[in-house]
Design a protein around this motif. Structure first.
Motif, short mmCIF file in Angstrom:
data_model
loop_
_atom_site.label_atom_id
_atom_site.label_comp_id
_atom_site.label_asym_id
_atom_site.label_seq_id
_atom_site.Cartn_x
_atom_site.Cartn_y
_atom_site.Cartn_z
N GLY A 20 -1.87 8.33 6.48
CA GLY A 20 -1.32 8.68 5.18
C GLY A 20 -1.39 7.53 4.19
O GLY A 20 -1.75 7.73 3.02
N LEU A 21 -1.07 6.33 4.63
CA LEU A 21 -1.14 5.16 3.75
C LEU A 21 -2.57 4.89 3.32
O LEU A 21 -2.83 4.60 2.15
N LYS A 24 -3.47 7.36 0.67
CA LYS A 24 -2.82 7.03 -0.60
C LYS A 24 -3.46 5.81 -1.27
O LYS A 24 -3.49 5.70 -2.48
N GLU A 72 4.24 1.31 -1.26
CA GLU A 72 4.05 2.76 -1.38
C GLU A 72 5.06 3.31 -2.38
O GLU A 72 6.24 2.97 -2.34
N THR A 75 2.92 9.34 -4.32
CA THR A 75 1.63 9.73 -3.76
C THR A 75 0.61 8.60 -3.76
O THR A 75 -0.56 8.82 -3.46
N ARG A 76 1.07 7.37 -4.12
CA ARG A 76 0.13 6.25 -4.20
C ARG A 76 0.64 5.07 -3.37
O ARG A 76 1.84 4.94 -3.14
N ALA A 77 -0.27 4.22 -2.99
CA ALA A 77 0.07 3.00 -2.28
C ALA A 77 -0.99 1.96 -2.62
O ALA A 77 -2.13 2.30 -2.93
N LEU A 89 1.58 0.44 -9.52
CA LEU A 89 2.49 1.52 -9.11
C LEU A 89 3.69 1.66 -10.04
O LEU A 89 4.46 2.58 -9.90
#
Length: 90
Positions: A20-21, A24, A72, A75-77, A89
């Motif tokens: 997931g990371l 993202k 994170e 929805t972004r990292a 971010l």
């Protein structure tokens, strides 16, 4: 900005969280590897091909292989090095 700090030695990142990371961040598992680590050399990570899944599994099992910090938000990292990247971010 409020944040939660996660020590992934105390709270290991699992395979799914790493996937997931990476999604993202929009990077490949190889881009998240810490190539300066002795373990990177010991495992021969720079000398032969590994699949993305193999690399993700190795990072989940060996947190020393993961570059840090990872920041994170929603929805972004981003990888927080250099620290200026964290501004992306905000």
């Amino acid at each position: 900005m409020d944040y939660a700090k996660v020590n992934y030695y105390a709270e290991p990142l699992g395979v799914e969280k790493l996937r997931g990371l990476l999604a993202k961040m929009g990077i490949s598992p190889r881009e998240l590897l810490r190539t300066s680590e002795a373990l990177y050399r010991d495992l021969g990570l720079g000398k032969r091909e590994f699949t993305d899944e193999e690399l993700i599994r190795l990072m989940a099992e060996n947190p020393d292989l993961i570059q840090r910090p990872i920041v994170e938000r929603g929805t972004r990292a981003v990888l927080g090095r250099p620290t200026e990247r964290i501004r992306e971010l905000l």
